[in-house]
Structure formats: structure tokens, C-alpha cells
Design an enzyme around this catalytic site. Structure first.
Site, PDB file in Angstrom:
ATOM      1  N   HIS A 391       0.819  -1.220   0.000  1.00  0.00           N
ATOM      2  CA  HIS A 391       0.000   0.000   0.000  1.00  0.00           C
ATOM      3  C   HIS A 391       0.853   1.270   0.000  1.00  0.00           C
ATOM      4  CE1 HIS A 391      -3.633  -2.234   0.357  1.00  0.00           C
ATOM      5  NE2 HIS A 391      -3.397  -2.664   1.584  1.00  0.00           N
ATOM      6  N   ASP A 425      -3.029 -10.288  -2.828  1.00  0.00           N
ATOM      7  CA  ASP A 425      -3.619  -9.877  -1.554  1.00  0.00           C
ATOM      8  C   ASP A 425      -5.090  -9.524  -1.778  1.00  0.00           C
ATOM      9  OD1 ASP A 425      -2.389  -8.719   1.298  1.00  0.00           O
ATOM     10  OD2 ASP A 425      -4.214  -7.692   0.656  1.00  0.00           O
ATOM     11  N   HIS A 427      -6.561  -7.016  -0.721  1.00  0.00           N
ATOM     12  CA  HIS A 427      -6.656  -5.567  -0.914  1.00  0.00           C
ATOM     13  C   HIS A 427      -5.787  -5.127  -2.082  1.00  0.00           C
ATOM     14  CE1 HIS A 427      -7.393  -6.545   3.347  1.00  0.00           C
ATOM     15  NE2 HIS A 427      -8.407  -5.705   3.202  1.00  0.00           N
ATOM     16  N   ASP A 514      -4.856 -13.070   3.109  1.00  0.00           N
ATOM     17  CA  ASP A 514      -6.149 -12.579   3.609  1.00  0.00           C
ATOM     18  C   ASP A 514      -7.288 -12.896   2.645  1.00  0.00           C
ATOM     19  OD1 ASP A 514      -5.083 -10.868   1.748  1.00  0.00           O
ATOM     20  OD2 ASP A 514      -5.215  -9.073   2.988  1.00  0.00           O
TER      21      ASP A 514
END
Length: 584
Positions: A391, A425, A427, A514
Site C-alpha cells: 500500500h 492480496d 486488498h 487474507d
């Protein structure tokens, strides 16, 4: 001290130098080898289909200098391995280099699961070799092999000379069963002999020679001669070499935010290590320290400098969370560093703490160490790190991420060839996208929860395809909640096809766990069997691969899912190695 590494081809400058040294040693130690055979070694490594063997080169090196090499031919369509040459430099014979190289070849052959490892060695008896000086040399080679448990194949016509000459000195066929309970069957031996004689010596074999030698194998199982020159050592058969080089952020736990609901905790790394380390699949290596220039190559130097400075000024139990953001005026940052956080942090839940910079920098060192291992010939590298990094953008961090280890390592690899970054991931990897958005030498692909409902909310849409030279080199697959393993693989298959079209030199995987069922930050339902299948799909790409740990917060399943992924990845590499798109 020396280390052994596999050299895949001559595309990297370091590998080209090593191959040149191998060619020189090959000429020196095997003067009967034709110059054409020596010169075609780089082509053999690059194009196994053309040469009808998959050539595997192991180099033993000490301080960038070649100490020895082993050249193995893998024949997947027949199912065996052939040790073509093994040699050491003058003066290193007594240092264990030759034995270590042979053990590495043996491990590779065992990993491939083939019928056995074969080779030739010239005879040391007067019947087959009349020159006493040559016999002494041959006796030393046979002693070397017999100590390792390799045996001469007996009661065949393999020693029949190709041509009539005064002193032909034809070689013995040697066999290493790789396992004590696996005898050599007659049918396999005949196929091996036919293949070797046709593909290596076909132009020199007189009519009827190959049939006569192959049919001379009549014993079933094939008889092996008792050792004549040395007693086999009693050491246990070596285990299969670990397939994944592992680096671990040994300083990750200094960054620990003890707040309710803060899921990015040290327990994540411990949960993974407890499961993967006993598997024997990984080899942990020492983490090197790298200059910050690798970080500032992808991040704004002002951001990196701020991050370092603000962390250094904080007390042991202090934490800074941004609460004011420069939407209106970005040219007037506050003088006090804690109040300036909003200039560089994109959310309100990523804290700056005393040790955040130290932990993040060590994560970068881990990723770069694993990347350099890949550059040195390792096929699979894994940087098990926290804090995560995907991120972190060029001039802003967030989502528990401070320095983008994945992007920093990918940028480093890109100095040596095109790189595909696949972010799996849950996200969106907004930071990696931002860093490479205008570049065509790095393909970025992200499969993630739809940003309408998943962090980072403002990026990750399918319409974001790159800009300028990077147009078309950024691919997003935003998916809805409730995705299961089958649905995920359908999308992953599209990503894999896009990577294959890009034809990268390296693959970097931002591994988020995740996506698993029950993860507190995700909304999908992948189970260990899905992670294994996903890893196998990526292994089938056959690329030198670096995996960098990103998210994954359900500690109860982290280890099992991670191990399943790497088992699939390594198995995919094995399958790709054994089965080419065309038959050799």
C-alpha cells in the site's frame, strides 16, 4: 568456503561470466571434448528442445571465482538424468568441491523423481585401458564415484568401442539408483542406453551398434558390479534440496502496536514459521543490509526522510496517527513533524512509532536479499516480512505499509530484465500500481476485493490501465465478496495468460493470505487446497520467482495456507521442468 548455485542461462552478466569460466575449465579438464560442444553450452541452457536434453548447470564458486562445475542432462521424455561432466579447478580437489557438486546433482535428480542418475567413466583395468598413466587417472575417478555409492553396470556390451583402434579405452556405464530399494530394470536401462547413444553419439555410431549394445542388457534387474576401487561411504542419502530460499525479518517484532483491533501483529510471522520450517521445503539464509538508495529509487526521498526522522524522534511508547490532511494547501507543511504526518500517510489507522522505520527497512533488506538470491540462480525466493508494503506509494504510505518491499525488490530485478508483479492480496496493491504506473518494463497485475467496499477504496478499478509508456501494463481484477476457490482460479488463469504474453524475465508475487476463509479483513473463502492449486498455476510459468509476504491476519490458518501455496508453487516448477510444451 564455496557455495553451489544453479546457472539457468547466460542472460544475466554474472551468469554469462560463470558460463565462460565453465567453458574454460571444460576445455582444460576434458581436452577430448570438441570445441563445438564447448561453444554450444549457452545455447543448450537456453533452448533444451533444440538439443533434445534439458541441460542443468551447477557452479561451485568462491569469491566470484569458479571452483568447479557439474553439468547434468535431464531427459524428461524418457525419465532419467545423465551426469555429463563434473570437474574442479586445480588445487581444490581435496576441499570437497567435487563431492558437494555430485551431491547437488543427486539431489536435483531425486527431486525430479526420475529412474536414476547415469554417467560414464573411463576404465581402470588393463583389459580396457592399456596406458598405465591414464589408468591411474581413471582409477581416481572411479574411486570418487564408488565412494558415493555409484556402481558400474555389469554384464553388458556397453564397453564396446565405437571404432577399431589400437587403444580405444571405451567407457563404463555407471548407475546411481538414488534410493537403496530401487533396482534398475532391463527395459529402463535399454531406453536410457538407446537415448544416450542416439542423442549424444548418434553421428559416430556405426550401423547396428546402438541395437547391439541396447540388446546386450539381458539381466532383469540389471546387474551392478561390486565396488573395486573404494568402499562406499556409510553416510545417509542426502535429503532433497530445499526448493525455496527463505529470508525472515528478524526485527519485525520491534514494531508492535498493542491496540484493540490492530490486526498487523508479530503473531502473523510466528504462525507462518511454525508451519513452514519443519516442512523441509525452505532454506533460511542470512539477511544482508542494503543502502536506502533502493528505497528512494521508488519512493519520494522526502517521504523516506520524513519517515526516518519522525520515528527517530518518538519515545518508546509514543505513536503518531495523522489527523489533518493537506487537501487545500500542500505547499505549507506544519513545522512539527507529528502534525506533518497527513502529508505522507493516506489513512488514520497507520501509526508512526519509534521502531516502524527500523522494521520496515529490515523488511526491504529481506526482500532484496531474496531478490539477489533469485539473481544468483535460485528458482524460488520467499521474503517473510512484516510490516507489509504494497500500500506504500511513491510519496505516501498507509494500510499498515511504510516502504513497499515488493516494489523495491521488483525495481531491483528490473535492472536485469522485464518483471511481472502479481498481487494476490485481498486488498488492492495501490502502492505498487502507483510506483510502476508509467512504466512498460514492469507489468503490474492485482486480483483484489472491489474498491467499492475494500481498502484502499480509491484505486484498483478495472479502468486503471497505466499511463504514458505504461499504458496497458497495469491490470486490475476487482472481484465481489464471496469469491470461492474455483471462481478465483478462473481469474488467476487470465492473469497467468497475461503474464505469459508479457514474457518477463522474473515474477514477483505479493502474497496476501487474507483471501482465506475467515480472514478478519477479507470476504472470500479460499482454503488450503485452493492456495496449493493457485501456487501450482504460478509454478507452471517456469519463471524465477520472488514471493514477498503482504497481508493475512487469521493466525489459525496462516501457516497451513502459506505452506500449501509453496507446495503447489514448487510442484508446479517441478511439473514445468519435467513436462515441456513439446516433447524433447
Amino acid at each position: 568456503m564455496f557455495r553451489i548455485r544453479r546457472v539457468f542461462d547466460d542472460l544475466l552478466p554474472r551468469d554469462a561470466r560463470t558460463i565462460g569460466q565453465v567453458q574454460a575449465l571444460l576445455r582444460d579438464r576434458f581436452p577430448a571434448v570438441s570445441e563445438q560442444e564447448v561453444r554450444q553450452l549457452p545455447a543448450q541452457l537456453r533452448d533444451p528442445l533444440k538439443h533434445r536434453f534439458r541441460t542443468v548447470l551447477f557452479a561451485a564458486e568462491s569469491a566470484e571465482r569458479l571452483a568447479g562445475f557439474a553439468l547434468m542432462l535431464h531427459v524428461p521424455d524418457v525419465g532419467f538424468c545423465w551426469l555429463d561432466y563434473i570437474a574442479t579447478q586445480e588445487g581444490v580437489a581435496g576441499r570437497g568441491v567435487g563431492g558437494a557438486l555430485y551431491e547437488r546433482v543427486r539431489e536435483e535428480a531425486r527431486f525430479l523423481g526420475e529412474a536414476g542418475l547415469f554417467c560414464e567413466s573411463l576404465p581402470a583395468d588393463a583389459e580396457h585401458c592399456r596406458d598405465p598413466d591414464i589408468r591411474r587417472e581413471n582409477r581416481a575417478r572411479l574411486r570418487f564415484y564408488e565412494r558415493l555409492g555409484v556402481r558400474i553396470v555389469a554384464n553388458t556390451a556397453y564397453e564396446t568401442p565405437l571404432i577399431e583402434e589400437p587403444a580405444p579405452c571405451p567407457p563404463h556405464l555407471l548407475f546411481d539408483p538414488l534410493s537403496a530399494d530401487r533396482p534398475l530394470s532391463r527395459d529402463i536401462a535399454r531406453r536410457v542406453v538407446r537415448t544416450i547413444l542416439e542423442r549424444k553419439y548418434g553421428e559416430r555410431c556405426p550401423e547396428g551398434y546402438i541395437d547391439a549394445v541396447a540388446e546386450s542388457f539381458r539381466d532383469d534387474p540389471v546387474r551392478l558390479a561390486e565396488p573395486r576401487y573404494a568402499k562406499p561411504s556409510n553416510h545417509a542419502l542426502p535429503r532433497v534440496s530445499p526448493q525455496v530460499v527463505l529470508t525472515v525479518n528478524d526485527r519485525h517484532d520491534i514494531h508492535h502496536v498493542r491496540e484493540r483491533g490492530y490486526v498487523e501483529s508479530p503473531a502473523r510471522i510466528d504462525a507462518i514459521l511454525r508451519k513452514i520450517e519443519p516442512s523441509g521445503l525452505f532454506e533460511r539464509i542470512r539477511v544482508r543490509q542494503y543502502s536506502l538508495r533502493h528505497a528512494t529509487a521508488v519512493h519520494d526521498a522526502g517521504m523516506v526522510g520524513y519517515f526516518r526522522a519522525v520515528c527517530a524522534k518518538l519515545g518508546e511508547k509514543e505513536a503518531v496517527y495523522p489527523y489533518v490532511f493537506p487537501i487545500r494547501n500542500q505547499t505549507r507543511p506544519p513545522r512539527e513533524l507529528p502534525r506533518r504526518a497527513g502529508y505522507y500517510v493516506i489513512d488514520t489507522f497507520t501509526p508512526l512509532s519509534r521502531n516502524a522505520f527500523l522494521a520496515a527497512r529490515r523488511a526491504v533488506d529481506c526482500a532484496l536479499t531474496a531478490a539477489d538470491a533469485v539473481l544468483e540462480g535460485v528458482r524460488l525466493g520467499y521474503a517473510l516480512v512484516r510490516p507489509p508494503g504494497h500500500h506504500a506509494e511513491r510519496r505516501a504510505f498507509g494500510g499498515f505499509c511504510y516502504l513497499n518491499s515488493t516494489a523495491i525488490a521488483a525495481n531491483h530485478l528490473a535492472e536485469f530484465g522485464r518483471v511481472a508483479v502479481l498481487d494476490v492480496d485481498f486488498h488492492h496493491g495501490n502502492g505498487t500500481q502507483d510506483i510502476f504506473y508509467e512504466r512498460s518494463d514492469v507489468l503490474t497485475i492485482s486480483i483484489h476485493g472491489h474498491p467499492n467496499g475494500a481498502y484502499s477504496y480509491f484505486s484498483g478499478f478495472a479502468s486503471e490501465r497505466g499511463e504514458g509508456q505504461g499504458r496497458g501494463y497495469n491490470v486490475n481484477f476487482p472481484l465481489p465478496d464471496g469469491v470461492d476457490g474455483e471462481g478465483y482460479r478462473a481469474v488467476l488463469n487470465r492473469a497467468v495468460k497475461r503474464i505469459a504474453r508479457f514474457k518477463p524475465r522474473f515474477l514477483v508475487v505479493a502474497l496476501g493470505l487474507d483471501t482465506a476463509k475467515g480472514d478478519p479483513t477479507g470476504a472470500w473463502g479460499l482454503i488450503p487446497a485452493d492456495f496449493e492449486k493457485n501456487g501450482r498455476m504460478l509454478g507452471h510459468l517456469g519463471l524465477p520467482t520472488l514471493v514477498v509476504q503482504e497481508g493475512g491476519y487469521r493466525t489459525a490458518s496462516l501457516g497451513a495456507n502459506c505452506l500449501a501455496f509453496f507446495r503447489g508453487l514448487s510442484e508446479g516448477v517441478r511439473e514445468r521442468t519435467r513436462n515441456t510444451e513439446q516433447t524433447i
